[in-house]
Design an enzyme around this catalytic site. Structure first.
Site, PDB file in Angstrom:
ATOM      1  N   ASP A  36       0.857  -1.177   0.000  1.00  0.00           N
ATOM      2  CA  ASP A  36       0.000   0.000   0.000  1.00  0.00           C
ATOM      3  C   ASP A  36       0.899   1.236   0.000  1.00  0.00           C
ATOM      4  O   ASP A  36       2.105   1.137   0.257  1.00  0.00           O
ATOM      5  CB  ASP A  36      -0.897  -0.045   1.242  1.00  0.00           C
ATOM      6  N   LYS A  37       0.318   2.395  -0.272  1.00  0.00           N
ATOM      7  CA  LYS A  37       1.117   3.622  -0.290  1.00  0.00           C
ATOM      8  C   LYS A  37       0.889   4.458   0.961  1.00  0.00           C
ATOM      9  O   LYS A  37       1.773   4.633   1.783  1.00  0.00           O
ATOM     10  CB  LYS A  37       0.782   4.467  -1.529  1.00  0.00           C
ATOM     11  N   THR A  38      -0.322   4.970   1.114  1.00  0.00           N
ATOM     12  CA  THR A  38      -0.614   5.915   2.184  1.00  0.00           C
ATOM     13  C   THR A  38      -0.524   5.239   3.543  1.00  0.00           C
ATOM     14  O   THR A  38      -1.216   4.265   3.808  1.00  0.00           O
ATOM     15  CB  THR A  38      -2.014   6.522   1.988  1.00  0.00           C
ATOM     16  N   GLY A  65      -5.117   3.353  -3.548  1.00  0.00           N
ATOM     17  CA  GLY A  65      -6.411   3.907  -3.922  1.00  0.00           C
ATOM     18  C   GLY A  65      -6.298   5.342  -4.390  1.00  0.00           C
ATOM     19  O   GLY A  65      -7.297   5.941  -4.797  1.00  0.00           O
TER      20      GLY A  65
END
Length: 1204
Positions: A429-431, A772
């Protein structure tokens, strides 16, 4: 909020300011959708403020309790026992335990049943303890408090788990929503609230929600004493972005939409409080529906161990068949010779000459029990013990302790320790996982001049290896002094040369801000002011007022301070304002504007107040701007504009947005700085910064009034064409702009993320980014953490604009398939070493690509790329990508995330890792391992993963070797005794030998053994590839240890039998054999009086040990001398201290051990050096060409060639 600022804040009616936001009633005809209510799938009825009605049928719904455990009190025994019998060895020992109660067994029943019960009991106990820890974490979440209406307008604190459908709750600022709620009202007069959905979709921008106008009156606790309403809506489902229902309130029915729905695990932000009613609770909540039950995971090593057991079982069946057939034949052939056995008189079915077939079968069953020690029952319990101890060491590793949060790594299950050493792909994931959810203002470009410095970590590393000054060199190559501001830019280039040289040779790790020049801001340095990491003495400390063309610079700062949706919040600890806004970028801009002398200090419905630094006087003055219109940012517009009137009556439009959107709206006379700004934007993007362009225009009063009348009519439109009419109206005013410059903010990475990714890439891992967030943001983060690099070819898989509006699925699939085929062909034709590829996929294209008839082609393309970035990915898509990647590639996949939207991906992966950060604990509760920060993944995999894989592999091979050597000795003894089926040892001796005596040494090996130290593992990350290639547990090595066990068993049996059998150890001729040791009460005297004084016994013991171990020592001698592995070479260097005496040798081996990777910081630096060298070559060619074509050079050449 109690203060006056709080009252002003609450009176801002955002619904009247916003133009494009979906805060207005739907203009589409909702009758067809509403007609579905009451039908299957749309049958839910909620009685608001009457939760007692939902505790009885027919409207009984589950409470708000959520569980992530694998077991409960009813399912623990059956599920745990079933999991134990998934291990094939346990199935065999169950069969042996059943046969042990028959006359066929050579051992007592208890000696076969007790080990099975012990082994399974230990394993089940471990499962119970681990699940108990999951239960405790569930209890922490379920026991969170929220205010619930209990009647007569009274709200009391209750735990989340006690909530029921229909309860009215009051949620305060920065609290999570306990379940899916219908928004009734908020602290704002128009019922608007702001929600952070980062846990659900990974987006950092806040979402605006608005209640129905009919429920705005419910704005106080007392109002709920008489509140009654009924909600009819859709049944529970996992769709996060849709909702169908209506509210029946005061004899009226009002349609509901997703705008009124607040989802569990999202957070209330920038709003003091909201009132809501529970619609979906517990397992019915949409976020929970997007997760799944905790699966049972087994490592690749453990699954392969089952196949090894199959091989051992096949060997056991083979030798049992030989023993059975040999017994039948021996009994038949020797019945006359062995007359004294009286086989015909005392009929024993095991030795019945008249029925050899029955005797053969019974002997076969007896042999299966007798040779059962070929199957290592103690292996499982030993591995369980070792894994628990390994997990304890992982948990106690101070190298993975985060001092900031006080948290450490937690192994939530010990089943997958060795799987950590075989990971081949990471889905991240990023955030909140790579980033820490903080925006920092880093750089800006004003009037074609870049401020904030150009040096980043990649430049520093490249400069040190090339021995050049990057800043001066970049300046000379870019030719930036040709933009019309050459004097100031030349001043930057030359005046900073010594400064930059000092920076290039300074210690990066210094925390002293004085060690850095204030002109340059280097990536990775901590900012003193949160949200502001900018250093450039040309702008700071009011120095910008001495620059030329102050007018544009002042306008630039005004755009920064006025074009936003932020709200000022007073800071009690300093005179600086704090801000709240829909996006963290806006907060960073407001903080930066404040530092440059433009403090945004007050906002009302129609005015914005700034405290500005007046460049003419150098004093701070207070100016008020009338906010005329606000054209807010959205994903389709990619820009935001405000129209304001200053105190002199002048009207300005201030605009900010994406570069391509702003550039196409510039006036012909507004492009003065476009070339230089474009170059700066490219450099900022390469540094991984998010960029935005500023522009403005002055509007005449008559022109504004004409436009505003058109715009007012467009806002009043209630037809389905309202959005299109508004877009057209905004296009009329947002044109002919004048470019001011650009800004760059950093989505701040967590500490050590680029370095961690670099090590993981060198270790041979592929990394995919699933987020997302929007594509541009994901690409910026890709550069920031060195997943992407400047020369990497980006393959963008997306739907064309034409196909986005076309509902023909067949055409869409053909478009995606065509792109995939083109990209695959491109990769095949290119030289992969010099042409790295990155695949970037948007949400719509991904949804099509994952369909049944396209997924094979899509994953073939994705696996051929060096990095994959998927944008706008839903939680379900993350889980689906993980599952399909496992199926298509067969690789071991690790998924890492921090939010509820990552739970499905974490549970679907072979190994799930949760980040125990600031955003809830859903990911942690669903994970196998939890980390305080992403960079600890480097040590978890490269150190502990490598160690655990080697330890478990060695353990299994040792048990295979030991049990073959032990079990085959029984087989040889059976042959030696005429296939009689006699046991060689006492059954309890064998149990103790197998379960305890030979297990304890190898348990210590499995917990503590290290081939190299942790520091060496991190210096040589390529060692990790031994696990990916499964070198330590390959079939070649397994077969080698089986053969070694066969040789050892032959040596042990034959040497002992044939050397010691003729010997008598006492004067009476008594032999101290197994029979006497088993049944004698004077075992101690036998050893001390008969065996101890016999030198032959000790000689044979030493001889047997040497001969049985000789094959192994011959093998390792040949291997280390002629075919050494990487760890062998490193061990030799460390052993002879060549790393100290001959550091160049150590560094050379370290460079050799690094895999040629296409991603990571090192690969990015290599690419940067290649790029700089190419530019140097081109610059030399250009200089040479210019020189040779100059008139002076030609005249000189003519003089030299002319005859004298």
């Amino acid at each position: 909020m109690s203060g006056p600022s709080g009252r002003r804040k609450q009176k801002v009616k955002w619904s009247k300011l916003y133009t494009f936001a979906c805060l207005r009633p739907s203009t589409t005809d909702s009758a067809p959708i509403q007609s579905l209510l009451g039908q299957p799938g749309f049958s839910r009825v909620v009685f608001c403020n009457e939760s007692q009605l939902h505790k009885i049928k027919p409207h009984r719904y589950p409470n708000n309790y959520v569980s992530t455990t694998k077991y409960n009190l009813l399912t623990f025994l059956p599920r745990a026992i079933l999991e134990q019998f998934c291990r094939v060895a346990n199935l065999y020992f169950l069969l042996a335990a059943v046969l042990s109660i028959t006359p066929l067994t050579p051992f007592t029943p208890i000696s076969l049943i007790a080990p099975l019960v012990f082994v399974m009991g230990i394993s089940m106990l471990k499962e119970a303890v681990e699940d108990w820890h999951r239960f405790l974490q569930d209890r922490n979440v379920n026991s969170r408090k929220v205010k619930v209406h209990v009647g007569n307008g009274l709200f009391v604190q209750k735990s989340w788990e006690s909530l029921c459908v229909g309860d009215v709750v009051k949620v305060s600022k920065n609290e999570y929503f306990p379940s899916d709620l219908l928004l009734l009202s908020s602290s704002y007069e128009d019922g608007v609230c702001y929600v952070e959905t980062m846990n659900l979709d990974g987006e950092t921008n806040l979402k605006a929600k608005r209640s129905l106008e009919a429920t705005l009156c419910l704005d106080d606790n007392e109002e709920f004493s008489r509140f009654k309403a009924t909600i009819r809506c859709e049944d529970p489902n996992p769709s996060l972005y849709t909702f169908v229902g209506n509210l029946e309130f005061i004899n009226e029915s009002y349609p509901l939409s997703p705008t009124q729905i607040l989802l569990r695990d999202s957070k209330l932000r920038n709003t003091e409080y909201i009132y809501g009613v529970v619609i979906f609770s517990g397992p019915d909540a949409k976020a929970v529906r997007n997760s799944m039950r905790a699966p049972s995971k087994r490592s690749k090593v453990e699954r392969k161990m089952d196949h090894v057991i199959y091989v051992l079982f096949a060997m056991m069946v083979l030798i049992s068949s030989i023993s059975a057939a040999g017994s039948a034949l021996y009994t038949e052939s020797e019945k006359e010779k062995r007359w004294y056995l009286r086989l015909h008189e005392n009929v024993d079915n095991l030795f019945d000459p008249s029925d050899p077939v029955l005797s053969c079968f019974l002997q076969f069953l007896r042999s299966l029990i007798l040779y059962g020690y070929l199957i290592p029952i103690s292996l499982y319990v030993s591995i369980e013990i070792v894994k628990v101890l390994q997990a304890m060491l992982i948990n106690k590793d101070l190298g993975m302790y985060d001092e900031m949060t006080g948290k450490t790594v937690k192994a939530r299950t010990s089943n997958l320790n060795e799987e950590l050493g075989q990971v081949e792909m990471i889905l991240s994931d990023k955030t909140g996982t790579l980033t820490c959810n903080q925006m920092e203002f880093r750089k800006c470009s004003i009037e074609g001049i870049s401020y904030g410095g150009e040096v980043n970590e990649v430049d520093l590393a490249a400069s040190q290896r090339m021995n050049i000054d990057v800043e001066r060199y970049r300046f000379s190559l870019d030719g930036s002094d040709s933009t019309g501001r050459s004097i100031e830019m030349f001043d930057l280039s030359t005046a900073d040369a010594s400064i930059e040289k000092e920076i290039l040779h300074c210690n990066h790790g210094s925390d002293d801000p004085k060690a850095q020049n204030s002109r340059i801001s280097i990536t990775g340095k901590e900012s003193i002011i949160k949200g502001f990491n900018f250093r450039d003495d040309r702008l700071m400390d009011k120095m910008w007022i001495y620059r030329s063309n102050i007018t544009d610079m002042v306008t630039f700062f005004r755009v920064m301070a006025l074009c936003h949706t932020g709200i000022p919040v007073e800071n009690d600890q300093s005179d600086r304002m704090m801000y709240e806004a829909e996006s963290p970028e806006e907060v960073a801009f407001l903080i930066a504007a404040q530092e440059f002398g433009f403090k945004f200090c007050e906002r009302t419905q129609s005015t914005m107040v700034l405290q500005e630094l007046d460049p003419s006087s150098g004093l701070v003055v207070k100016r008020e701007y009338k906010l005329l219109n606000l054209l807010e940012f959205n994903s389709s517009r990619k820009r935001m504009s405000v129209i304001v009137r200053n105190e002199d009556g002048e009207v300005f439009l201030f605009c900010k947005g994406a570069d391509d959107v702003i550039f196409e709206r510039l006036a012909d006379n507004g492009r003065t700085y476009q070339q230089a700004t474009t170059m700066h934007l490219s450099n900022y993007a390469e540094d991984g910064l998010r960029t935005m362009v500023f522009a403005y225009k002055r509007i005449g009063l008559s022109d504004y009034e004409d436009w505003n009348s058109i715009f007012t009519k467009a806002k009043a439109t209630i037809s389905s064409e309202r959005v299109e009419i508004l877009e057209n109206a905004s296009e009329m005013i947002e044109k002919d702009l004048l470019l001011l410059g650009a800004v760059a903010v950093e989505d701040k990475l967590q500490k050590g993320v680029p370095e961690c990714i670099d090590k993981l890439a060198q270790a041979g891992l592929k990394i995919w980014l699933l987020t997302g967030d929007k594509k541009e943001t994901a690409i910026n983060i890709g550069y920031a953490c060195s997943l992407l690099r400047q020369d990497m070819k980006q393959l963008h898989l997306k739907l064309s604009t034409k196909l986005e509006s076309n509902h023909q699925v067949k055409d869409v699939k053909e478009e995606i398939l065509l792109q995939v085929e083109i990209y695959n062909q491109m990769i095949i034709q290119e030289d992969r070493k010099d042409a790295p590829f990155a695949l970037v996929v948007d949400g719509q294209a991904l949804e099509i690509s994952l369909s049944s008839n396209l997924k094979h082609q899509f994953f073939s393309l994705a696996m051929n790329c060096d990095v994959v970035i998927c944008c706008r990915v839903s939680p379900k898509q993350k889980a689906l990508i993980t599952r399909l990647a496992k199926q298509h590639s067969g690789k071991t996949i690790l998924a890492i995330g921090d939010g509820a939207n990552d739970v499905g991906m974490i549970q679907e992966a072979d190994i799930g890792v949760g980040i125990s950060g600031m955003e809830g604990m859903q990911a942690v509760m669903a994970s196998d391992f939890s980390l305080p920060q992403f960079h600890f993944l480097e040590r978890l995999l490269i150190v502990h993963g490598h160690w655990c894989y080697r330890r478990i592999s060695k353990m299994i091979l040792y048990f295979v070797y030991k049990n073959i050597a032990f079990g085959l000795a029984l087989f040889y003894y059976d042959i030696y005794t005429g296939f009689s089926g006699q046991d060689l040892y006492d059954d309890w001796y064998m149990v103790m030998f197998n379960v305890l005596l030979t297990s304890l040494p190898v348990i210590s090996l499995g917990v503590l053994e290290q081939d190299v130290s942790s520091d060496v593992c991190l210096q040589f990350p390529a060692l990790y590839q031994q696990g990916q290639k499964n070198i330590c547990f390959s079939w070649k090595r397994i077969v080698g240890w089986i053969l070694n066990g066969i040789l050892a068993s032959l040596a042990i049996f034959t040497l002992n039998i044939y050397i010691l059998s003729p010997a008598a150890f006492d004067q009476d001729g008594n032999v101290a054999d197994i029979e006497h040791i088993e049944y004698s009460r004077n075992v101690f005297h036998i050893f001390t009086e008969a065996i101890g004084p016999a030198s032959m016994y000790w000689i044979v013991t030493l001889l047997v040990v040497v001969v049985s171990l000789l094959p192994y020592f011959i093998h390792i001698t040949i291997q280390r001398s002629f075919y050494p592995m990487d760890d062998h070479v490193i061990q030799e260097i460390k052993q002879y201290r060549r790393d100290i005496r001959d550091s160049s040798s150590w560094l050379r081996e370290q460079e050799k051990s690094k895999k040629m990777t296409q991603i990571g910081f090192s690969a990015r630096v290599d690419a940067k050096i290649v790029n700089l060298k190419e530019q140097m070559h081109q610059k030399r060619k250009s200089v040479y060409f210019s020189l040779t074509n100059s008139p002076i050079y030609k005249s000189m050449m003519r003089r030299e060639t002319s005859p004298h």
